[in-house]
Design a protein around this motif. Structure first.
Motif, PDB file in Angstrom:
ATOM      1  N   ALA A 140      48.223  51.913  30.779  1.00  0.00           N
ATOM      2  CA  ALA A 140      47.830  53.067  31.584  1.00  0.00           C
ATOM      3  C   ALA A 140      47.363  54.214  30.707  1.00  0.00           C
ATOM      4  CB  ALA A 140      48.986  53.509  32.474  1.00  0.00           C
ATOM      5  N   THR A 141      48.042  54.436  29.590  1.00  0.00           N
ATOM      6  CA  THR A 141      47.665  55.527  28.691  1.00  0.00           C
ATOM      7  C   THR A 141      46.261  55.305  28.140  1.00  0.00           C
ATOM      8  OG1 THR A 141      49.980  55.845  28.080  1.00  0.00           O
ATOM      9  CG2 THR A 141      48.330  56.830  26.649  1.00  0.00           C
ATOM     10  N   LYS A 142      45.935  54.067  27.815  1.00  0.00           N
ATOM     11  CA  LYS A 142      44.587  53.767  27.310  1.00  0.00           C
ATOM     12  C   LYS A 142      43.530  54.063  28.369  1.00  0.00           C
ATOM     13  CE  LYS A 142      46.196  50.160  24.137  1.00  0.00           C
ATOM     14  NZ  LYS A 142      46.105  48.718  23.762  1.00  0.00           N
ATOM     15  N   GLN A 143      43.814  53.709  29.629  1.00  0.00           N
ATOM     16  CA  GLN A 143      42.875  54.001  30.704  1.00  0.00           C
ATOM     17  C   GLN A 143      42.680  55.502  30.888  1.00  0.00           C
ATOM     18  OE1 GLN A 143      45.048  50.886  33.461  1.00  0.00           O
ATOM     19  NE2 GLN A 143      43.117  51.427  34.401  1.00  0.00           N
ATOM     20  N   ILE A 144      43.777  56.249  30.797  1.00  0.00           N
ATOM     21  CA  ILE A 144      43.703  57.703  30.953  1.00  0.00           C
ATOM     22  C   ILE A 144      42.854  58.307  29.839  1.00  0.00           C
ATOM     23  CG2 ILE A 144      45.052  59.837  30.838  1.00  0.00           C
ATOM     24  CD1 ILE A 144      47.326  58.245  32.223  1.00  0.00           C
TER      25      ILE A 144
END
Length: 280
Positions: A72-76
């Motif tokens: 999720a952090t990578k997508q953000i």
């Protein structure tokens, strides 16, 4: 493409305090990246903002992700760089709590609370620091706003995992602020008490199912709008800490001065949650 407006990232943005903050910062002209796991509600919130009050040059984006998933952090970060090109305010608001005695709380529940309430803000902040500290597009430091809790300062019966997570959040970001005092970064720690939001309505039991018994509280239960205004004012004034409820702040001081008496009074206040015959 670089956004011409300041950009705010808000986690847990579809409901409660996160949604209140989203509406306020949208009215202030911020571009917004709203993050929540509830995709349908998130889409509805974005539509509402587009139809009510956002200027033509404001950019809005939403990501429906599970923040406890490392991906999720990578997508953000990818969305921030590709859609906005900057980040001015990171609001670590997403959280979860439980209502269960410590020895009746499964380890998986404690781990879930610790992950979302502590590790997620740490992970996201670390990854966002280069964008927050960039001086390419602004003269003022980027800001991290963490929604902590007075439960991080004093023990609250039936909330052992939540108290531990908020205590860890407090210590980590107070230390980070001290270590980065020479860098262009502002960290605001917010320490509310009980708010009229979904976090308590969605509290977990010790087995991870929805908690059914009624919660006990200390002090007044304040509205989301009340809290949002105080956070926005503290942000504008570049405060390091916000204790919006003075009576609870005094309770934290009382606990440090007379811990045994505080615990006795707390046990009386939370008697219904300590009763072994209560409904789980």
């Amino acid at each position: 493409m670089m956004s011409s407006n300041a950009v705010a990232l808000i986690t847990g943005a579809a409901n409660g305090l996160g949604w209140g903050l989203a509406q306020h910062y949208a009215r202030q002209g911020y571009d917004l990246l709203l993050v929540d796991r509830d995709q349908m509600t998130l889409e509805s919130r974005l539509q509402h903002l587009q139809q009510h009050g956002c200027a033509a040059d404001q950019r809005l984006a939403g990501l429906a992700v599970d923040l406890t998933d490392n991906q999720a952090t990578k997508q953000i970060l990818q969305t921030l760089r590709q859609t906005f090109g900057r980040l001015d305010v990171l609001m670590n608001n997403a959280g979860i709590t439980h209502r269960s005695l410590a020895d009746e709380t499964e380890i998986a529940v404690t781990e879930r609370v610790m992950t979302l309430d502590f590790m997620v803000p740490v992970r996201l902040t670390q990854q966002c620091l280069p964008l927050l500290e960039s001086q390419q597009h602004r003269q003022t430091p980027g800001t991290v706003i963490n929604i902590g809790s007075m439960a991080g300062w004093l023990p609250v019966m039936g909330r052992s995992g939540y108290c531990a997570a908020k205590g860890a959040l407090h210590q980590y970001f107070e230390t980070l602020r001290a270590e980065t005092a020479h860098r262009p970064l502002h960290i605001l720690m917010v320490y509310p008490s009980f708010l009229a939001t979904d976090i308590e309505r969605n509290a977990l039991s010790g087995t991870g199912q929805p908690a059914k018994h009624q919660r006990s509280t200390i002090g007044s239960i304040h509205s989301v709008d009340w809290m949002v205004q105080r956070i926005a004012d503290a942000h504008r004034k570049r405060q390091d800490r916000l204790f919006p409820n003075r009576s609870i702040a005094l309770a934290a001081l009382f606990y440090r001065v007379m811990p045994s008496l505080f615990i006795r009074l707390m046990r009386r206040k939370f008697r219904s949650e300590l009763n072994p015959e209560r409904t789980a």
